[in-house]
Design an enzyme around this catalytic site. Sequence first.
Site, PDB file in Angstrom:
ATOM      1  N   ASP A  91       5.927  11.847  30.061  1.00  0.00           N
ATOM      2  CA  ASP A  91       5.248  11.202  28.937  1.00  0.00           C
ATOM      3  C   ASP A  91       4.515   9.954  29.403  1.00  0.00           C
ATOM      4  OD1 ASP A  91       4.870  11.676  26.280  1.00  0.00           O
ATOM      5  OD2 ASP A  91       6.898  11.120  25.671  1.00  0.00           O
ATOM      6  N   GLU A 122      -0.065  10.792  23.562  1.00  0.00           N
ATOM      7  CA  GLU A 122      -0.201  10.843  22.106  1.00  0.00           C
ATOM      8  C   GLU A 122      -1.613  10.467  21.687  1.00  0.00           C
ATOM      9  OE1 GLU A 122       2.756   8.386  20.183  1.00  0.00           O
ATOM     10  OE2 GLU A 122       4.403   9.277  21.337  1.00  0.00           O
ATOM     11  N   GLU A 189       4.057  17.101  15.904  1.00  0.00           N
ATOM     12  CA  GLU A 189       5.309  16.467  15.442  1.00  0.00           C
ATOM     13  C   GLU A 189       5.182  16.007  13.994  1.00  0.00           C
ATOM     14  OE1 GLU A 189       6.927  13.486  18.067  1.00  0.00           O
ATOM     15  OE2 GLU A 189       8.437  12.859  16.596  1.00  0.00           O
TER      16      GLU A 189
HETATM   17  O1  KIV Z   1       9.356  11.415  23.862  1.00  0.00           O
HETATM   18  C1  KIV Z   1       9.732  12.503  23.394  1.00  0.00           C
HETATM   19  O2  KIV Z   1      10.906  12.885  23.468  1.00  0.00           O
HETATM   20  C2  KIV Z   1       8.734  13.340  22.730  1.00  0.00           C
HETATM   21  C3  KIV Z   1       9.197  14.622  22.128  1.00  0.00           C
HETATM   22  C4  KIV Z   1      10.035  14.403  20.963  1.00  0.00           C
HETATM   23  C5  KIV Z   1       8.063  15.526  21.836  1.00  0.00           C
HETATM   24  O3  KIV Z   1       7.606  12.991  22.707  1.00  0.00           O
END
Ligand code: KIV
Length: 290
Positions: A91, A122, A189
């Site tokens: 992420d 995002e 989400e």
């Molecule tokens: O950071 C995370 O765990 C997420 C998921 C919930 C999609 O972005």
Amino acid sequence: MSYSSERPPERVTIPLLQRWKQEGRRVAMTTAYDAVTARITHHIVDIVLVGDSVGNVCLGFDNTLPVSVAMMNHHLEAVARTKPRALLVADMPFLSFHISPEETIRNAGGFLQRGADAVKLEGGSNRVEMVRALVDCDIPVMGHLGLTPQSVNVMGGFKVQGRTTDQAKRLLDDAHHLQEAGCFALVLEGIPAELAARATEYLTIPTIGIGAGPNCSGQVLVFHDILGLIEGYRPKFVRAYANGFQLLQDALSSWVADVREGAFPTPQESYRVPDNVRDEIAKWTPADPS
Ligand code: KIV
């Protein structure tokens, strides 16, 4: 044909995910933040996400905003050392893909150099420039739309998105633009099931839902939520498959009781010396300090 023993042949790849979308095979994705959880997950699920949710799940923050690239690197490296069979996605935390394409490429490229197969970020049409810059450098990108936790202050809390016609159309436009920019998949989400179904039907790339109903190409839940490891409030979209919190507390309490009763450790759980050494130990008295 011989394969490396460290990387089983069935390793999940981006082309494989695209094929599964065409075949209608559903994808399962969860999070891992350390080597222990990564080893539990990665022969079972298809995608392992080192999510910035590490901030609230493991590091005690109220939300994901304080998570830095350095923190993500630390957790990603631990997961990557386990050489996951699953596709490993890292992420991009808040502010790591907002400032310039150069900084975005450097941060995302650093994740790939640490073992990630792809990054997730995002945002919608406002992030297309950054997605294009990454894809242009052969850095695969998973998009993330709807209730995007890094936008908590704009949304005024963690609220379901896309309930009005305007919001729903904007989300579908964003999904289209992210696919056009080169995203290989999208997390959806906290949006109504009908909206997620329409996006999934329209897009050629897989959608991975969380609180987005059953008609996505796959589902993602946070590892700690699936196992019931988090005490307290549980959102409606979470199904816990174990009461992990209670299970672990019970196990720990049993060990503490054994310690207090002298039932742990047993002779079988202890090391021994030969008899002659034992006799010498028994005869020992302190040496004269002089
Ligand atoms: O950071 C995370 O765990 C997420 C998921 C919930 C999609 O972005």
